[in-house]
Scaffold this motif. Structure first.
Motif, PDB file in Angstrom:
ATOM      1  N   SER A   1       0.822  -1.215   0.000  1.00 34.72           N
ATOM      2  CA  SER A   1       0.000   0.000   0.000  1.00 34.72           C
ATOM      3  C   SER A   1       0.855   1.264   0.000  1.00 34.72           C
ATOM      4  CB  SER A   1      -0.937   0.005   1.195  1.00 34.72           C
ATOM      5  OG  SER A   1      -1.900  -1.006   1.061  1.00 34.72           O
ATOM      6  N   ARG A   2       1.937   1.259   0.773  1.00 36.59           N
ATOM      7  CA  ARG A   2       2.836   2.417   0.777  1.00 36.59           C
ATOM      8  C   ARG A   2       3.489   2.587  -0.590  1.00 36.59           C
ATOM      9  NH1 ARG A   2       4.548   0.948   6.478  1.00 36.59           N
ATOM     10  NH2 ARG A   2       5.523  -0.742   5.359  1.00 36.59           N
ATOM     11  N   ALA A   3       3.929   1.491  -1.189  1.00 33.60           N
ATOM     12  CA  ALA A   3       4.532   1.574  -2.519  1.00 33.60           C
ATOM     13  C   ALA A   3       3.512   2.052  -3.555  1.00 33.60           C
ATOM     14  CB  ALA A   3       5.100   0.210  -2.918  1.00 33.60           C
ATOM     15  N   LEU A   4       2.272   1.622  -3.409  1.00 32.72           N
ATOM     16  CA  LEU A   4       1.214   2.079  -4.316  1.00 32.72           C
ATOM     17  C   LEU A   4       1.017   3.587  -4.230  1.00 32.72           C
ATOM     18  CD1 LEU A   4      -1.486  -0.707  -4.044  1.00 32.72           C
ATOM     19  CD2 LEU A   4      -0.445   0.112  -6.135  1.00 32.72           C
ATOM     20  N   ALA A   5       1.051   4.120  -3.023  1.00 35.80           N
ATOM     21  CA  ALA A   5       0.878   5.565  -2.853  1.00 35.80           C
ATOM     22  C   ALA A   5       2.001   6.325  -3.553  1.00 35.80           C
ATOM     23  CB  ALA A   5       0.837   5.913  -1.367  1.00 35.80           C
ATOM     24  N   ILE A   6       3.221   5.825  -3.446  1.00 34.83           N
ATOM     25  CA  ILE A   6       4.353   6.472  -4.107  1.00 34.83           C
ATOM     26  C   ILE A   6       4.196   6.406  -5.626  1.00 34.83           C
ATOM     27  CG2 ILE A   6       6.846   6.276  -4.504  1.00 34.83           C
ATOM     28  CD1 ILE A   6       7.051   5.323  -1.548  1.00 34.83           C
ATOM     29  N   LEU A   7       3.806   5.240  -6.129  1.00 35.94           N
ATOM     30  CA  LEU A   7       3.646   5.080  -7.576  1.00 35.94           C
ATOM     31  C   LEU A   7       2.488   5.926  -8.120  1.00 35.94           C
ATOM     32  CD1 LEU A   7       4.301   1.266  -7.984  1.00 35.94           C
ATOM     33  CD2 LEU A   7       5.770   3.152  -8.690  1.00 35.94           C
ATOM     34  N   GLU A   8       1.424   6.045  -7.354  1.00 31.95           N
ATOM     35  CA  GLU A   8       0.311   6.893  -7.787  1.00 31.95           C
ATOM     36  C   GLU A   8       0.763   8.344  -7.903  1.00 31.95           C
ATOM     37  OE1 GLU A   8      -3.350   4.299  -5.817  1.00 31.95           O
ATOM     38  OE2 GLU A   8      -2.432   5.931  -4.682  1.00 31.95           O
ATOM     39  N   ARG A   9       1.571   8.795  -6.940  1.00 30.71           N
ATOM     40  CA  ARG A   9       2.085  10.168  -6.983  1.00 30.71           C
ATOM     41  C   ARG A   9       3.017  10.351  -8.189  1.00 30.71           C
ATOM     42  NH1 ARG A   9       3.491  10.696  -1.996  1.00 30.71           N
ATOM     43  NH2 ARG A   9       5.584   9.853  -2.256  1.00 30.71           N
ATOM     44  N   GLU A  10       3.899   9.378  -8.449  1.00 25.91           N
ATOM     45  CA  GLU A  10       4.792   9.462  -9.605  1.00 25.91           C
ATOM     46  C   GLU A  10       4.000   9.495 -10.911  1.00 25.91           C
ATOM     47  OE1 GLU A  10       7.618   6.288  -9.486  1.00 25.91           O
ATOM     48  OE2 GLU A  10       8.644   7.091  -7.721  1.00 25.91           O
ATOM     49  N   MET A  11       2.950   8.695 -10.978  1.00 28.14           N
ATOM     50  CA  MET A  11       2.119   8.668 -12.183  1.00 28.14           C
ATOM     51  C   MET A  11       1.448  10.025 -12.403  1.00 28.14           C
ATOM     52  SD  MET A  11       1.216   6.619 -14.658  1.00 28.14           S
ATOM     53  CE  MET A  11       1.382   4.982 -14.024  1.00 28.14           C
ATOM     54  N   ARG A  12       0.933  10.619 -11.337  1.00 28.23           N
ATOM     55  CA  ARG A  12       0.313  11.942 -11.462  1.00 28.23           C
ATOM     56  C   ARG A  12       1.340  12.982 -11.894  1.00 28.23           C
ATOM     57  NH1 ARG A  12      -2.303  10.524  -6.672  1.00 28.23           N
ATOM     58  NH2 ARG A  12      -0.799  11.746  -5.489  1.00 28.23           N
ATOM     59  N   ASP A  13       2.553  12.922 -11.323  1.00 26.50           N
ATOM     60  CA  ASP A  13       3.594  13.881 -11.681  1.00 26.50           C
ATOM     61  C   ASP A  13       3.996  13.746 -13.148  1.00 26.50           C
ATOM     62  OD1 ASP A  13       3.524  14.775  -9.080  1.00 26.50           O
ATOM     63  OD2 ASP A  13       5.368  13.729  -8.462  1.00 26.50           O
ATOM     64  N   THR A  14       4.143  12.515 -13.602  1.00 32.06           N
ATOM     65  CA  THR A  14       4.499  12.282 -15.006  1.00 32.06           C
ATOM     66  C   THR A  14       3.394  12.789 -15.921  1.00 32.06           C
ATOM     67  OG1 THR A  14       5.783  10.332 -14.383  1.00 32.06           O
ATOM     68  CG2 THR A  14       5.136  10.523 -16.688  1.00 32.06           C
ATOM     69  N   GLN A  15       2.163  12.492 -15.572  1.00 30.66           N
ATOM     70  CA  GLN A  15       1.032  12.941 -16.381  1.00 30.66           C
ATOM     71  C   GLN A  15       0.988  14.470 -16.424  1.00 30.66           C
ATOM     72  OE1 GLN A  15      -2.724  11.393 -15.061  1.00 30.66           O
ATOM     73  NE2 GLN A  15      -3.848  12.271 -16.748  1.00 30.66           N
ATOM     74  N   THR A  16       1.191  15.102 -15.283  1.00 26.52           N
ATOM     75  CA  THR A  16       1.151  16.558 -15.232  1.00 26.52           C
ATOM     76  C   THR A  16       2.273  17.171 -16.063  1.00 26.52           C
ATOM     77  OG1 THR A  16       0.180  16.477 -13.025  1.00 26.52           O
ATOM     78  CG2 THR A  16       1.205  18.552 -13.684  1.00 26.52           C
ATOM     79  N   SER A  17       3.483  16.623 -15.962  1.00 27.31           N
ATOM     80  CA  SER A  17       4.595  17.191 -16.732  1.00 27.31           C
ATOM     81  C   SER A  17       4.369  17.030 -18.232  1.00 27.31           C
ATOM     82  CB  SER A  17       5.919  16.555 -16.308  1.00 27.31           C
ATOM     83  OG  SER A  17       5.962  15.195 -16.650  1.00 27.31           O
ATOM     84  N   LEU A  18       3.813  15.892 -18.646  1.00 27.89           N
ATOM     85  CA  LEU A  18       3.523  15.712 -20.072  1.00 27.89           C
ATOM     86  C   LEU A  18       2.429  16.664 -20.548  1.00 27.89           C
ATOM     87  CD1 LEU A  18       3.683  11.824 -20.408  1.00 27.89           C
ATOM     88  CD2 LEU A  18       5.251  13.483 -21.418  1.00 27.89           C
ATOM     89  N   LEU A  19       1.403  16.852 -19.727  1.00 25.24           N
ATOM     90  CA  LEU A  19       0.325  17.772 -20.113  1.00 25.24           C
ATOM     91  C   LEU A  19       0.831  19.211 -20.182  1.00 25.24           C
ATOM     92  CD1 LEU A  19      -2.686  16.280 -18.138  1.00 25.24           C
ATOM     93  CD2 LEU A  19      -2.328  16.247 -20.609  1.00 25.24           C
ATOM     94  N   VAL A  20       1.722  19.600 -19.271  1.00 27.58           N
ATOM     95  CA  VAL A  20       2.307  20.947 -19.308  1.00 27.58           C
ATOM     96  C   VAL A  20       3.153  21.106 -20.573  1.00 27.58           C
ATOM     97  CG1 VAL A  20       3.998  22.444 -18.176  1.00 27.58           C
ATOM     98  CG2 VAL A  20       2.206  21.370 -16.834  1.00 27.58           C
ATOM     99  N   LEU A  21       3.894  20.072 -20.929  1.00 33.53           N
ATOM    100  CA  LEU A  21       4.719  20.094 -22.134  1.00 33.53           C
ATOM    101  C   LEU A  21       3.849  20.266 -23.383  1.00 33.53           C
ATOM    102  CD1 LEU A  21       7.767  19.689 -22.716  1.00 33.53           C
ATOM    103  CD2 LEU A  21       7.235  17.306 -23.157  1.00 33.53           C
ATOM    104  N   ILE A  22       2.766  19.525 -23.445  1.00 36.20           N
ATOM    105  CA  ILE A  22       1.848  19.642 -24.592  1.00 36.20           C
ATOM    106  C   ILE A  22       1.214  21.026 -24.629  1.00 36.20           C
ATOM    107  CG2 ILE A  22      -0.357  18.807 -25.518  1.00 36.20           C
ATOM    108  CD1 ILE A  22       0.459  16.008 -24.516  1.00 36.20           C
ATOM    109  N   GLU A  23       0.832  21.529 -23.469  1.00 40.20           N
ATOM    110  CA  GLU A  23       0.202  22.852 -23.419  1.00 40.20           C
ATOM    111  C   GLU A  23       1.186  23.943 -23.830  1.00 40.20           C
ATOM    112  OE1 GLU A  23      -3.072  25.122 -23.263  1.00 40.20           O
ATOM    113  OE2 GLU A  23      -3.013  22.973 -22.934  1.00 40.20           O
ATOM    114  N   ALA A  24       2.455  23.815 -23.441  1.00 43.24           N
ATOM    115  CA  ALA A  24       3.465  24.793 -23.832  1.00 43.24           C
ATOM    116  C   ALA A  24       3.656  24.793 -25.352  1.00 43.24           C
ATOM    117  CB  ALA A  24       4.787  24.511 -23.126  1.00 43.24           C
TER     118      ALA A  24
END
Length: 185
Positions: free
Chosen positions: A120-143
């Motif tokens: 469960s702790r590892a899942l929380a870390i991976l969920e956060r990493e997934m959100r960060d990756t998604q956000t950085s890609l969306l910011v890149l596309i928006e730029a």
């Protein structure tokens, strides 16, 4: 017609219901609501369900990454960095899924609970990493989209300036003609 046992059963039922105070029904409803909320929360936070949600997130991020590769080649270094992070996260999710499948065979409930809490702790870390990756890609596309819009606006302004003021146009500057009007004093 009416059997004596049916009359007795219905009278016992009415007698029992009449003895229950009317104030207990809100407590019963609150208890049922609380129980259903707890069951929903336990199911929603179950590691298997969270891994499935992560796998759905991986599919979404793969689509975003494909879109970013098509539109954001100007920021190639950032794109490669985000893709590498995404692939690491994807590998970690796969490993975590394997650990979750192996956790079902752990003997002893203490070891099982310890394994589930670790997952469960590892899942929380991976969920956060997934959100960060998604956000950085969306910011890149928006730029990239904003750069395209800025270029389109600039091009439209140059065309408009060329039509309204031919001496200010880009073509006039290229031909060596004066770009600013000469003021006579």
């Amino acid at each position: 017609m009416c059997d004596a046992s049916e009359i007795l059963q219905s009278s016992v039922l009415f007698w029992t219901l009449s003895r229950i105070p009317a104030t207990i029904f809100p407590y019963l409803a609150l208890g049922l609501l609380s129980t259903s909320f707890i069951i929903y929360t336990l199911h929603h936070n179950c590691p298997a369900v969270r891994v499935d949600q992560l796998k759905n997130g991986i599919t979404i991020v793969e689509e975003i990454l494909t879109n970013a590769k098509a539109n954001c080649m100007r920021d190639y270094f950032t794109l490669v960095k985000a893709e590498t992070q995404f692939l690491r996260t994807k590998l970690a999710v796969s490993r975590l899924h394997s650990r979750l499948l192996e956790a079902r065979n752990i003997p002893g409930w203490k070891n099982y609970l310890h394994g589930i809490f670790t997952i469960s702790r590892a899942l929380a870390i991976l969920e956060r990493e997934m959100r960060d990756t998604q956000t950085s890609l969306l910011v890149l596309i928006e730029a990239a989209y904003q750069r395209k819009l800025t270029g389109d606006i600039r091009e439209g302004q140059e065309i408009g300036d060329g039509v309204l003021h031919p001496q200010y146009s880009v073509r006039a500057r290229v031909r060596g003609q004066p770009t600013a009007p000469d003021y006579e004093v």
